[in-house]
Design a protein around this motif. Sequence first.
Motif, mmCIF file in Angstrom:
data_model
loop_
_atom_site.group_PDB
_atom_site.id
_atom_site.type_symbol
_atom_site.label_atom_id
_atom_site.label_comp_id
_atom_site.label_asym_id
_atom_site.label_seq_id
_atom_site.Cartn_x
_atom_site.Cartn_y
_atom_site.Cartn_z
ATOM 1 N N ARG A 73 0.848 -1.192 0.000
ATOM 2 C CA ARG A 73 0.000 0.000 0.000
ATOM 3 C C ARG A 73 0.887 1.246 0.000
ATOM 4 O O ARG A 73 2.099 1.139 0.239
ATOM 5 C CB ARG A 73 -0.896 0.013 1.240
ATOM 6 C CG ARG A 73 -1.712 -1.233 1.423
ATOM 7 C CD ARG A 73 -2.665 -1.220 2.600
ATOM 8 N NE ARG A 73 -2.379 -0.312 3.695
ATOM 9 C CZ ARG A 73 -2.934 -0.423 4.906
ATOM 10 N NH1 ARG A 73 -3.785 -1.419 5.151
ATOM 11 N NH2 ARG A 73 -2.651 0.440 5.866
ATOM 12 N N PRO A 74 0.309 2.393 -0.244
ATOM 13 C CA PRO A 74 1.122 3.621 -0.214
ATOM 14 C C PRO A 74 1.809 3.851 1.135
ATOM 15 O O PRO A 74 2.883 4.468 1.186
ATOM 16 C CB PRO A 74 0.097 4.726 -0.500
ATOM 17 C CG PRO A 74 -0.977 4.049 -1.291
ATOM 18 C CD PRO A 74 -1.062 2.655 -0.742
ATOM 19 N N ASP A 75 1.203 3.345 2.237
ATOM 20 C CA ASP A 75 1.807 3.571 3.558
ATOM 21 C C ASP A 75 2.605 2.375 4.065
ATOM 22 O O ASP A 75 3.008 2.346 5.232
ATOM 23 C CB ASP A 75 0.727 3.946 4.576
ATOM 24 C CG ASP A 75 -0.312 2.842 4.789
ATOM 25 O OD1 ASP A 75 -0.388 1.915 3.954
ATOM 26 O OD2 ASP A 75 -1.051 2.906 5.793
ATOM 27 N N THR A 76 2.868 1.382 3.200
ATOM 28 C CA THR A 76 3.692 0.231 3.608
ATOM 29 C C THR A 76 5.141 0.681 3.770
ATOM 30 O O THR A 76 5.725 1.245 2.845
ATOM 31 C CB THR A 76 3.619 -0.900 2.559
ATOM 32 O OG1 THR A 76 2.262 -1.284 2.354
ATOM 33 C CG2 THR A 76 4.422 -2.108 3.018
ATOM 34 N N PHE A 77 5.722 0.443 4.941
ATOM 35 C CA PHE A 77 7.116 0.843 5.164
ATOM 36 C C PHE A 77 8.042 -0.348 5.382
ATOM 37 O O PHE A 77 9.259 -0.191 5.373
ATOM 38 C CB PHE A 77 7.233 1.826 6.339
ATOM 39 C CG PHE A 77 6.849 1.263 7.689
ATOM 40 C CD1 PHE A 77 7.790 0.613 8.475
ATOM 41 C CD2 PHE A 77 5.557 1.386 8.164
ATOM 42 C CE1 PHE A 77 7.449 0.100 9.715
ATOM 43 C CE2 PHE A 77 5.203 0.887 9.409
ATOM 44 C CZ PHE A 77 6.144 0.234 10.194
ATOM 45 N N LEU A 78 7.475 -1.566 5.556
ATOM 46 C CA LEU A 78 8.327 -2.730 5.808
ATOM 47 C C LEU A 78 7.660 -4.018 5.337
ATOM 48 O O LEU A 78 6.467 -4.225 5.550
ATOM 49 C CB LEU A 78 8.620 -2.854 7.311
ATOM 50 C CG LEU A 78 9.391 -4.104 7.769
ATOM 51 C CD1 LEU A 78 10.809 -4.115 7.201
ATOM 52 C CD2 LEU A 78 9.432 -4.193 9.288
ATOM 53 N N ILE A 79 8.467 -4.868 4.709
ATOM 54 C CA ILE A 79 8.104 -6.263 4.430
ATOM 55 C C ILE A 79 9.079 -7.113 5.218
ATOM 56 O O ILE A 79 10.297 -6.927 5.120
ATOM 57 C CB ILE A 79 8.204 -6.589 2.928
ATOM 58 C CG1 ILE A 79 7.228 -5.724 2.125
ATOM 59 C CG2 ILE A 79 7.952 -8.078 2.674
ATOM 60 C CD1 ILE A 79 7.463 -5.778 0.627
ATOM 61 N N THR A 80 8.577 -8.019 6.049
ATOM 62 C CA THR A 80 9.452 -8.916 6.822
ATOM 63 C C THR A 80 9.045 -10.365 6.573
ATOM 64 O O THR A 80 7.976 -10.806 7.003
ATOM 65 C CB THR A 80 9.451 -8.567 8.332
ATOM 66 O OG1 THR A 80 10.217 -9.553 9.038
ATOM 67 C CG2 THR A 80 8.059 -8.461 8.917
ATOM 68 N N ILE A 81 9.881 -11.079 5.833
ATOM 69 C CA ILE A 81 9.616 -12.476 5.465
ATOM 70 C C ILE A 81 10.911 -13.266 5.634
ATOM 71 O O ILE A 81 11.959 -12.884 5.108
ATOM 72 C CB ILE A 81 9.087 -12.590 4.025
ATOM 73 C CG1 ILE A 81 7.705 -11.913 3.922
ATOM 74 C CG2 ILE A 81 9.016 -14.050 3.577
ATOM 75 C CD1 ILE A 81 7.131 -11.868 2.517
ATOM 76 N N MET A 82 10.841 -14.378 6.362
ATOM 77 C CA MET A 82 12.047 -15.132 6.691
ATOM 78 C C MET A 82 12.670 -15.778 5.456
ATOM 79 O O MET A 82 11.976 -16.115 4.486
ATOM 80 C CB MET A 82 11.747 -16.185 7.763
ATOM 81 C CG MET A 82 10.880 -17.327 7.324
ATOM 82 S SD MET A 82 10.125 -18.266 8.694
ATOM 83 C CE MET A 82 11.361 -18.309 9.956
ATOM 84 N N LEU A 83 13.976 -15.945 5.497
ATOM 85 C CA LEU A 83 14.683 -16.557 4.377
ATOM 86 C C LEU A 83 14.405 -18.061 4.314
ATOM 87 O O LEU A 83 14.136 -18.597 3.249
ATOM 88 C CB LEU A 83 16.181 -16.289 4.509
ATOM 89 C CG LEU A 83 17.014 -16.386 3.232
ATOM 90 C CD1 LEU A 83 18.268 -15.534 3.356
ATOM 91 C CD2 LEU A 83 17.391 -17.821 2.908
ATOM 92 N N ALA A 84 14.463 -18.713 5.463
ATOM 93 C CA ALA A 84 14.205 -20.161 5.519
ATOM 94 C C ALA A 84 13.464 -20.478 6.806
ATOM 95 O O ALA A 84 13.795 -19.948 7.863
ATOM 96 C CB ALA A 84 15.508 -20.945 5.463
ATOM 97 N N ASN A 85 12.473 -21.356 6.700
ATOM 98 C CA ASN A 85 11.674 -21.670 7.877
ATOM 99 C C ASN A 85 12.420 -22.592 8.824
ATOM 100 O O ASN A 85 13.053 -23.574 8.397
ATOM 101 C CB ASN A 85 10.348 -22.308 7.465
ATOM 102 C CG ASN A 85 9.391 -22.422 8.631
ATOM 103 O OD1 ASN A 85 9.373 -23.426 9.330
ATOM 104 N ND2 ASN A 85 8.624 -21.373 8.867
#
Length: 378
Positions: free
Chosen positions: A138-150
Amino acid sequence: MGTTIYLDHAAATPMHPEALARMLPYMTEQYGNPSSIHSYGRDALAAVTEARETLGAALNVSGRRILFTSGGTESDNLAILGLAARNQNAGHVITTGTEHHAVLHACERLEQLGVQVTYLPVDKTGRVNPEEVRRAIRPDTFLITIMLANNETGTLQPIEEIGAIAQEAGVLFHTDAVQAFGTVPLDMRRLPVDLMSLSSHKIGGPKGVGALYVGDKVLLQPLLYGGTQERNRRAGTENVPGIVGFGAAAALTASRLAEKRAYLESLRELLLGELSRLLPTGAFLINGHETERLPHILNVSFPGVSAETLLMNLDLASVCAASGSACTSGSLEPSHVLTAMGMDKSCVSSAIRFSFAPVTTKEEIVRAAEIVATFVCR
């Protein structure tokens, strides 16, 4: 514990003797505070700086990009909460439902502070669709946090694709690489990642020390206030012995990465082969992605068998394994990772995680498979 077969290296690895040897002087005669200006302090600071550069070299970046913490949990929290504070605890964050609780609980805290969080679904292998990430921005999204490996299944996420989408949208991207570091080649000059969390005790270093890679575009609000350590981003006297041990373990891991990966893969294949040989068809199923995965984790469900009962019997037979993340092993809740993957309750409640390290022997794998098969058949 000579005869014990330890297959829970995703939780903690034994410390490498060389890492311990490097640490010992900083627990005894070299006890200076790195902030002191006398010779003892300068020696301690030099040791911390050397470890910082070693960690940076393992990631192909300058040591200035490495910030030392107390472990992976603090690194995750500092990345997420530190960025949110910079954003005045407003806006939008994107993550997935299969993250480590250090990320999920930090995101829950953000929601309490007024930040909106989108928890993306994963497919049956545990992977998120990069296009879902793109659509969630979204326009106000400031961070995506997704792990490299589970950490439970070993499934690798499409980090490069997600990072490219984040860069295109001008959104910062954090990845929890605690379980991947030391088994996956990580080149931060190539990976489109702004923040990356690491931990020492997953690679033969000591517990109680971790690191956060911080890209040059990132400004973090500290979570701890006091001194000016870590360039004003993390107050508190540095854990000099732990940092030295982490650096030594990182150097050892980086120098043997290809050899280590090949050996761990052979152990995983051996365990799978032995279980297939000893158990009837359909007695177990593999959880996670078939190819996009870590080499040292094997998550298996034994439908009809209680994971708790199986683990207790394995422990009595001196085999150490796990039913999920070590951080939640005391919980009676089913695995949030396997549940998010859409697995049925019988598979979730019967899942066991086996994880290996270079110190694991093939003889141990064969013997463990025999013990597992005995209890499953019983």
